[in-house]
Write a protein that holds these residues in place. Structure first.
Motif, PDB file in Angstrom:
ATOM      1  N   ARG A  73      -6.907  30.540  -3.199  1.00 23.36           N
ATOM      2  CA  ARG A  73      -6.368  29.200  -3.470  1.00 23.36           C
ATOM      3  C   ARG A  73      -6.697  28.737  -4.883  1.00 23.36           C
ATOM      4  NH1 ARG A  73      -4.935  26.741   1.573  1.00 23.36           N
ATOM      5  NH2 ARG A  73      -3.693  28.430   2.446  1.00 23.36           N
ATOM      6  N   ALA A  74      -7.881  29.083  -5.365  1.00 24.28           N
ATOM      7  CA  ALA A  74      -8.241  28.717  -6.745  1.00 24.28           C
ATOM      8  C   ALA A  74      -7.313  29.427  -7.732  1.00 24.28           C
ATOM      9  CB  ALA A  74      -9.701  29.059  -7.028  1.00 24.28           C
ATOM     10  N   ALA A  75      -7.050  30.704  -7.503  1.00 26.27           N
ATOM     11  CA  ALA A  75      -6.145  31.447  -8.383  1.00 26.27           C
ATOM     12  C   ALA A  75      -4.738  30.858  -8.339  1.00 26.27           C
ATOM     13  CB  ALA A  75      -6.125  32.923  -7.986  1.00 26.27           C
ATOM     14  N   GLU A  76      -4.272  30.495  -7.151  1.00 28.93           N
ATOM     15  CA  GLU A  76      -2.941  29.884  -7.012  1.00 28.93           C
ATOM     16  C   GLU A  76      -2.879  28.521  -7.699  1.00 28.93           C
ATOM     17  OE1 GLU A  76      -2.476  29.721  -2.779  1.00 28.93           O
ATOM     18  OE2 GLU A  76      -1.895  31.838  -2.626  1.00 28.93           O
ATOM     19  N   PHE A  77      -3.929  27.726  -7.542  1.00 30.70           N
ATOM     20  CA  PHE A  77      -3.975  26.386  -8.130  1.00 30.70           C
ATOM     21  C   PHE A  77      -3.923  26.461  -9.654  1.00 30.70           C
ATOM     22  CE2 PHE A  77      -6.543  22.835  -9.852  1.00 30.70           C
ATOM     23  CZ  PHE A  77      -5.755  21.768  -9.437  1.00 30.70           C
ATOM     24  N   TYR A  78      -4.700  27.367 -10.237  1.00 25.81           N
ATOM     25  CA  TYR A  78      -4.802  27.426 -11.697  1.00 25.81           C
ATOM     26  C   TYR A  78      -3.722  28.271 -12.365  1.00 25.81           C
ATOM     27  CZ  TYR A  78      -9.119  24.834 -11.633  1.00 25.81           C
ATOM     28  OH  TYR A  78     -10.052  23.838 -11.475  1.00 25.81           O
ATOM     29  N   ALA A  79      -2.946  29.039 -11.608  1.00 29.75           N
ATOM     30  CA  ALA A  79      -1.937  29.931 -12.197  1.00 29.75           C
ATOM     31  C   ALA A  79      -0.971  29.217 -13.146  1.00 29.75           C
ATOM     32  CB  ALA A  79      -1.176  30.669 -11.100  1.00 29.75           C
ATOM     33  N   PRO A  80      -0.379  28.074 -12.779  1.00 28.55           N
ATOM     34  CA  PRO A  80       0.552  27.435 -13.720  1.00 28.55           C
ATOM     35  C   PRO A  80      -0.131  26.928 -14.987  1.00 28.55           C
ATOM     36  CG  PRO A  80       0.555  26.256 -11.597  1.00 28.55           C
ATOM     37  CD  PRO A  80      -0.420  27.380 -11.498  1.00 28.55           C
ATOM     38  N   PHE A  81      -1.395  26.556 -14.868  1.00 28.86           N
ATOM     39  CA  PHE A  81      -2.105  26.011 -16.020  1.00 28.86           C
ATOM     40  C   PHE A  81      -2.620  27.131 -16.922  1.00 28.86           C
ATOM     41  CE2 PHE A  81      -2.664  23.360 -12.214  1.00 28.86           C
ATOM     42  CZ  PHE A  81      -1.663  22.446 -12.526  1.00 28.86           C
ATOM     43  N   ASP A  82      -3.002  28.255 -16.310  1.00 28.64           N
ATOM     44  CA  ASP A  82      -3.341  29.439 -17.115  1.00 28.64           C
ATOM     45  C   ASP A  82      -2.104  29.909 -17.883  1.00 28.64           C
ATOM     46  OD1 ASP A  82      -6.046  29.617 -16.362  1.00 28.64           O
ATOM     47  OD2 ASP A  82      -5.572  30.833 -14.589  1.00 28.64           O
ATOM     48  N   ALA A  83      -0.949  29.889 -17.220  1.00 30.70           N
ATOM     49  CA  ALA A  83       0.305  30.285 -17.878  1.00 30.70           C
ATOM     50  C   ALA A  83       0.660  29.316 -19.004  1.00 30.70           C
ATOM     51  CB  ALA A  83       1.441  30.352 -16.865  1.00 30.70           C
ATOM     52  N   ALA A  84       0.436  28.031 -18.779  1.00 28.10           N
ATOM     53  CA  ALA A  84       0.711  27.039 -19.824  1.00 28.10           C
ATOM     54  C   ALA A  84      -0.189  27.264 -21.030  1.00 28.10           C
ATOM     55  CB  ALA A  84       0.522  25.623 -19.274  1.00 28.10           C
ATOM     56  N   ALA A  85      -1.467  27.526 -20.785  1.00 31.85           N
ATOM     57  CA  ALA A  85      -2.400  27.788 -21.881  1.00 31.85           C
ATOM     58  C   ALA A  85      -2.001  29.046 -22.650  1.00 31.85           C
ATOM     59  CB  ALA A  85      -3.825  27.915 -21.347  1.00 31.85           C
ATOM     60  N   ALA A  86      -1.598  30.083 -21.929  1.00 37.34           N
ATOM     61  CA  ALA A  86      -1.169  31.322 -22.580  1.00 37.34           C
ATOM     62  C   ALA A  86       0.092  31.093 -23.409  1.00 37.34           C
ATOM     63  CB  ALA A  86      -0.930  32.416 -21.537  1.00 37.34           C
ATOM     64  N   ALA A  87       1.021  30.303 -22.881  1.00 38.77           N
ATOM     65  CA  ALA A  87       2.247  30.006 -23.627  1.00 38.77           C
ATOM     66  C   ALA A  87       1.927  29.231 -24.896  1.00 38.77           C
ATOM     67  CB  ALA A  87       3.226  29.212 -22.756  1.00 38.77           C
ATOM     68  N   LEU A  88       1.064  28.237 -24.797  1.00 35.98           N
ATOM     69  CA  LEU A  88       0.700  27.455 -25.977  1.00 35.98           C
ATOM     70  C   LEU A  88      -0.007  28.320 -27.013  1.00 35.98           C
ATOM     71  CD1 LEU A  88      -0.497  24.171 -24.238  1.00 35.98           C
ATOM     72  CD2 LEU A  88       1.559  24.471 -25.643  1.00 35.98           C
ATOM     73  N   ARG A  89      -0.858  29.202 -26.540  1.00 34.27           N
ATOM     74  CA  ARG A  89      -1.563  30.099 -27.467  1.00 34.27           C
ATOM     75  C   ARG A  89      -0.587  31.008 -28.204  1.00 34.27           C
ATOM     76  NH1 ARG A  89      -7.132  32.945 -27.163  1.00 34.27           N
ATOM     77  NH2 ARG A  89      -6.876  34.457 -28.825  1.00 34.27           N
ATOM     78  N   ALA A  90       0.481  31.402 -27.515  1.00 41.51           N
ATOM     79  CA  ALA A  90       1.489  32.279 -28.115  1.00 41.51           C
ATOM     80  C   ALA A  90       2.479  31.508 -28.989  1.00 41.51           C
ATOM     81  CB  ALA A  90       2.229  33.033 -27.017  1.00 41.51           C
ATOM     82  N   GLY A  91       2.306  30.185 -29.074  1.00 41.35           N
ATOM     83  CA  GLY A  91       3.207  29.385 -29.897  1.00 41.35           C
ATOM     84  C   GLY A  91       4.451  28.924 -29.176  1.00 41.35           C
ATOM     85  N   ASP A  92       4.477  29.110 -27.871  1.00 41.44           N
ATOM     86  CA  ASP A  92       5.622  28.709 -27.056  1.00 41.44           C
ATOM     87  C   ASP A  92       5.354  27.316 -26.477  1.00 41.44           C
ATOM     88  OD1 ASP A  92       7.657  28.390 -25.231  1.00 41.44           O
ATOM     89  OD2 ASP A  92       7.190  30.182 -24.061  1.00 41.44           O
ATOM     90  N   PRO A  93       6.122  26.315 -26.879  1.00 40.59           N
ATOM     91  CA  PRO A  93       5.846  24.948 -26.434  1.00 40.59           C
ATOM     92  C   PRO A  93       6.259  24.658 -24.983  1.00 40.59           C
ATOM     93  CG  PRO A  93       7.792  24.962 -27.820  1.00 40.59           C
ATOM     94  CD  PRO A  93       7.240  26.374 -27.827  1.00 40.59           C
ATOM     95  N   THR A  94       6.787  25.633 -24.265  1.00 41.81           N
ATOM     96  CA  THR A  94       7.226  25.379 -22.891  1.00 41.81           C
ATOM     97  C   THR A  94       6.063  25.018 -21.972  1.00 41.81           C
ATOM     98  OG1 THR A  94       7.117  27.730 -22.315  1.00 41.81           O
ATOM     99  CG2 THR A  94       9.255  26.875 -23.065  1.00 41.81           C
ATOM    100  N   GLY A  95       4.867  25.391 -22.326  1.00 44.01           N
ATOM    101  CA  GLY A  95       3.706  25.078 -21.499  1.00 44.01           C
ATOM    102  C   GLY A  95       3.138  23.696 -21.740  1.00 44.01           C
ATOM    103  N   LEU A  96       3.661  23.000 -22.730  1.00 40.55           N
ATOM    104  CA  LEU A  96       3.091  21.708 -23.112  1.00 40.55           C
ATOM    105  C   LEU A  96       3.188  20.666 -21.999  1.00 40.55           C
ATOM    106  CD1 LEU A  96       1.668  20.234 -25.379  1.00 40.55           C
ATOM    107  CD2 LEU A  96       3.887  19.646 -26.324  1.00 40.55           C
ATOM    108  N   GLU A  97       4.322  20.542 -21.359  1.00 38.21           N
ATOM    109  CA  GLU A  97       4.484  19.534 -20.309  1.00 38.21           C
ATOM    110  C   GLU A  97       3.532  19.789 -19.148  1.00 38.21           C
ATOM    111  OE1 GLU A  97       5.617  16.222 -18.237  1.00 38.21           O
ATOM    112  OE2 GLU A  97       6.074  16.701 -20.321  1.00 38.21           O
ATOM    113  N   THR A  98       3.394  21.039 -18.734  1.00 32.78           N
ATOM    114  CA  THR A  98       2.484  21.375 -17.642  1.00 32.78           C
ATOM    115  C   THR A  98       1.048  21.052 -18.021  1.00 32.78           C
ATOM    116  OG1 THR A  98       3.982  23.115 -16.893  1.00 32.78           O
ATOM    117  CG2 THR A  98       1.707  23.239 -16.119  1.00 32.78           C
ATOM    118  N   ALA A  99       0.673  21.372 -19.252  1.00 32.95           N
ATOM    119  CA  ALA A  99      -0.679  21.088 -19.730  1.00 32.95           C
ATOM    120  C   ALA A  99      -0.949  19.583 -19.751  1.00 32.95           C
ATOM    121  CB  ALA A  99      -0.879  21.684 -21.121  1.00 32.95           C
ATOM    122  N   VAL A 100       0.016  18.809 -20.232  1.00 32.97           N
ATOM    123  CA  VAL A 100      -0.142  17.355 -20.291  1.00 32.97           C
ATOM    124  C   VAL A 100      -0.261  16.784 -18.877  1.00 32.97           C
ATOM    125  CG1 VAL A 100       0.982  15.187 -20.954  1.00 32.97           C
ATOM    126  CG2 VAL A 100       0.964  17.116 -22.546  1.00 32.97           C
TER     127      VAL A 100
END
Length: 191
Positions: free
Chosen positions: A50-77
């Motif tokens: 459940r912890a892995a499932e809960f954090y999966a979208p936010f880990d993906a958002a962080a990875a996207a932001l790190r790669a310069g992809d702004p698509t993760g910004l809304e999820t992070a906010v």
């Protein structure tokens, strides 16, 4: 990028908190017999899943932001706005604030990010001051500066806090300017 509502984030955090408590309760009884050990192992495995499932979208958002992809910004906010308190949430908040502060394209989210900074100033959380300063520096303008300074008027017992915070943000901005980031050359330092 999958968007998650603040209500779903809060519900997921509550589930994690309850599971963590159950794992802790079963942990104290696990040595009683084989069945107790098995229940503890099963609940621990469920918690980990459940912890892995809960954090999966936010880990993906962080990875996207790190790669310069702004698509993760809304999820992070949304995660920062939900402000969940559960296992690992502080680490996630710090990481997302760091990634957002280093991201381009935050202008459309500036008011929401400033609200997050103000919330964290009013409700400080352990170990989140440095990432909050970094995020504040990324969205700093006269409006945020005035809002921070007005905190002293709201609570006279904490009159020094806004001054200290403003100096920390000014130092962060000067540091980034010194590194040659063009983005910061337009920020007015009045601290």
């Amino acid at each position: 990028m999958t968007l998650v509502s603040t209500d779903r984030i809060a519900a997921g955090a509550l589930i994690l908190t309850q599971l963590q408590a159950e794992v802790g309760s079963l942990y104290t009884k696990r040595d009683l017999d084989l069945e107790s050990w098995r229940r503890w192992e099963q609940k621990s495995a469920l918690f980990k899943t459940r912890a892995a499932e809960f954090y999966a979208p936010f880990d993906a958002a962080a990875a996207a932001l790190r790669a310069g992809d702004p698509t993760g910004l809304e999820t992070a906010v949304q995660f920062l706005e939900a402000d969940p308190w559960c296992f690992r949430s502080g680490y996630m908040k710090a990481g997302l604030m760091h990634r957002i502060a280093n991201s381009a394209g935050t202008e459309a989210h500036r008011p929401r990010l400033q609200d997050i900074v103000m919330y964290l100033l009013r409700h400080p959380q352990p170990r989140l001051l440095p990432p909050t300063v970094r995020l504040a520096a990324a969205v700093w303008d006269d409006n945020l500066q005035n809002r921070v300074i007005s905190l002293a008027e709201e609570d006279s017992s904490a009159a020094e806090q806004p001054q200290v915070f403003t100096r920390l943000v000014a130092h962060q901005i000067r540091t980034i300017r010194g590194l040659g980031h063009e983005r910061w050359s337009r920020v007015d330092l009045q601290a």
